[in-house]
Design an enzyme around this catalytic site. Structure first.
Site, PDB file in Angstrom:
ATOM      1  N   HIS A  61      39.771 -69.523 -29.909  1.00 19.96           N
ATOM      2  CA  HIS A  61      38.543 -69.499 -30.708  1.00 19.96           C
ATOM      3  C   HIS A  61      37.547 -68.464 -30.216  1.00 19.96           C
ATOM      4  O   HIS A  61      37.471 -68.159 -29.018  1.00 19.96           O
ATOM      5  CB  HIS A  61      37.879 -70.880 -30.652  1.00 19.96           C
ATOM      6  N   LYS A  70      30.813 -68.048 -22.462  1.00 18.02           N
ATOM      7  CA  LYS A  70      31.106 -69.457 -22.120  1.00 18.02           C
ATOM      8  C   LYS A  70      31.336 -69.582 -20.619  1.00 18.02           C
ATOM      9  O   LYS A  70      32.038 -68.769 -20.020  1.00 18.02           O
ATOM     10  CB  LYS A  70      32.358 -69.955 -22.865  1.00 18.02           C
ATOM     11  N   TYR A 130      31.433 -77.081 -21.260  1.00 14.73           N
ATOM     12  CA  TYR A 130      31.140 -75.650 -21.181  1.00 14.73           C
ATOM     13  C   TYR A 130      29.764 -75.326 -21.760  1.00 14.73           C
ATOM     14  O   TYR A 130      29.323 -75.946 -22.726  1.00 14.73           O
ATOM     15  CB  TYR A 130      32.239 -74.792 -21.821  1.00 14.73           C
ATOM     16  N   ASP A 167      43.347 -75.024 -36.435  1.00 16.44           N
ATOM     17  CA  ASP A 167      44.164 -74.174 -35.560  1.00 16.44           C
ATOM     18  C   ASP A 167      45.576 -73.993 -36.114  1.00 16.44           C
ATOM     19  O   ASP A 167      46.237 -73.008 -35.804  1.00 16.44           O
ATOM     20  CB  ASP A 167      44.186 -74.732 -34.143  1.00 16.44           C
TER      21      ASP A 167
HETATM   22  C1  LIG Z   1      32.440 -75.762 -31.253  1.00 17.35           C
HETATM   23  C2  LIG Z   1      31.524 -76.733 -31.947  1.00 17.35           C
HETATM   24  C3  LIG Z   1      32.017 -77.664 -32.841  1.00 17.35           C
HETATM   25  N1  LIG Z   1      31.158 -78.533 -33.455  1.00 17.35           N
HETATM   26  C4  LIG Z   1      31.739 -79.520 -34.373  1.00 17.35           C
HETATM   27  C5  LIG Z   1      32.530 -78.923 -35.508  1.00 17.35           C
HETATM   28  C6  LIG Z   1      33.607 -79.941 -35.759  1.00 17.35           C
HETATM   29  O1  LIG Z   1      33.179 -80.909 -36.697  1.00 17.35           O
HETATM   30  C7  LIG Z   1      33.815 -80.626 -34.406  1.00 17.35           C
HETATM   31  C8  LIG Z   1      35.058 -80.152 -33.691  1.00 17.35           C
HETATM   32  O2  LIG Z   1      35.007 -78.729 -33.682  1.00 17.35           O
HETATM   33  P1  LIG Z   1      36.283 -77.915 -33.292  1.00 17.35           P
HETATM   34  O3  LIG Z   1      37.509 -78.568 -33.823  1.00 17.35           O
HETATM   35  O4  LIG Z   1      36.026 -76.453 -33.657  1.00 17.35           O
HETATM   36  O5  LIG Z   1      36.275 -78.060 -31.691  1.00 17.35           O
HETATM   37  P2  LIG Z   1      37.215 -77.246 -30.695  1.00 17.35           P
HETATM   38  O6  LIG Z   1      38.575 -77.036 -31.275  1.00 17.35           O
HETATM   39  O7  LIG Z   1      37.094 -77.917 -29.389  1.00 17.35           O
HETATM   40  O8  LIG Z   1      36.522 -75.814 -30.595  1.00 17.35           O
HETATM   41  C9  LIG Z   1      36.187 -75.238 -29.347  1.00 17.35           C
HETATM   42  O9  LIG Z   1      37.386 -74.934 -28.722  1.00 17.35           O
HETATM   43  C10 LIG Z   1      37.503 -73.769 -27.967  1.00 17.35           C
HETATM   44  C11 LIG Z   1      38.335 -74.042 -26.743  1.00 17.35           C
HETATM   45  C12 LIG Z   1      36.295 -73.006 -27.661  1.00 17.35           C
HETATM   46  O10 LIG Z   1      36.225 -72.235 -26.699  1.00 17.35           O
HETATM   47  C13 LIG Z   1      35.191 -73.059 -28.627  1.00 17.35           C
HETATM   48  O11 LIG Z   1      33.994 -73.225 -27.904  1.00 17.35           O
HETATM   49  C14 LIG Z   1      35.264 -74.085 -29.666  1.00 17.35           C
HETATM   50  O12 LIG Z   1      35.728 -73.408 -30.813  1.00 17.35           O
HETATM   51  O13 LIG Z   1      32.649 -80.300 -33.632  1.00 17.35           O
HETATM   52  C15 LIG Z   1      29.797 -78.528 -33.230  1.00 17.35           C
HETATM   53  O14 LIG Z   1      29.047 -79.325 -33.804  1.00 17.35           O
HETATM   54  N2  LIG Z   1      29.291 -77.592 -32.345  1.00 17.35           N
HETATM   55  C16 LIG Z   1      30.094 -76.694 -31.701  1.00 17.35           C
HETATM   56  O15 LIG Z   1      29.582 -75.881 -30.902  1.00 17.35           O
END
Ligand SMILES: Cc1cn([C@H]2C[C@H](O)[C@@H](COP(=O)(O)OP(=O)(O)O[C@H]3O[C@H](C)C(=O)[C@H](O)[C@H]3O)O2)c(=O)[nH]c1=O
Length: 180
Positions: A61, A70, A130, A167
């Site tokens: 991401h 980060k 993070y 993803d």
């Molecule tokens: C990233 C983020 C997400 N969200 C909400 C959006 C979705 O409803 C839920 C899960 O989000 P997501 O599936 O994108 O989460 P990750 O897959 O852990 O994403 C992260 O994973 C990788 C490893 C990273 O380095 C990034 O910081 C980030 O993209 O949290 C928020 O409200 N705020 C945020 O800053």
């Protein structure tokens, strides 16, 4: 705090000084003055936490709008953490570095803006914490496929990879948006 280079210029591993005694241990997980002096002048505006079970892979991401630096650490468990250089102007464009971060080794990785980030959970579960240098931008977030053949990231062998729907739809590296 000890700062060590990774195979990617500008991506650094930080190891805090641990104070142990009969009660347990103490360490400063973040100190702005030390971070500015030894790592980078960036400030942080948001803290994130995620819990993932074994074999979850979150990534790769990045945000093309409001690119985020980060500082990644693990509060519980162990992750195989991967960072990819997406800066067209970089001599290491398209190259990656992988590092094991765990609650045990207490190592943190500094990922400046300009890179994609992801991790595979190696323990039964992992709590990842993070700090980010810019706010979340839903419109600006992008994903690159974890097993893109051009990147050829050497992920640990596992029988199963658990991905979010987002993803599962990630773009190939060749079709991704990059930083200048
Ligand atoms: C990233 C983020 C997400 N969200 C909400 C959006 C979705 O409803 C839920 C899960 O989000 P997501 O599936 O994108 O989460 P990750 O897959 O852990 O994403 C992260 O994973 C990788 C490893 C990273 O380095 C990034 O910081 C980030 O993209 O949290 C928020 O409200 N705020 C945020 O800053």
């Amino acid at each position: 705090m000890q700062v060590t280079k990774t195979s990617l210029a500008d991506v650094l591993l930080l190891t805090p000084k641990i104070y142990k005694d009969a009660r347990g241990h103490f360490f400063e997980s973040f100190n702005q003055q030390e971070f500015h002096q030894q790592v980078s002048g960036f400030d942080f505006v948001q803290d994130n936490q995620s819990r993932s079970v074994k074999n979850v892979l979150r990534g790769l991401h990045y945000q093309i709008i409001q690119p985020q630096g980060k500082l990644v650490s693990v509060l519980h468990g162990e992750i195989y953490d991967v960072v990819v250089d997406l800066r067209r102007s970089s001599a290491q464009f398209g190259q990656w570095t992988a590092n094991i971060l765990s609650a045990e080794n207490r190592q943190q990785i500094w990922v400046p803006p300009g890179f994609a980030h992801g991790f595979l959970v190696m323990s039964e579960y992992a709590d990842v914490f993070y700090k980010t240098t810019d706010f979340y931008s839903p419109a600006g977030e992008r994903s690159i496929c974890w097993n893109d053949p051009q990147l050829a990231i050497n992920w640990p062998e596992t029988m199963q990879i658990i991905l979010s729907e987002k993803d599962q739809r990630a773009l190939p590296f060749s079709a991704a948006e990059y930083y200048d």
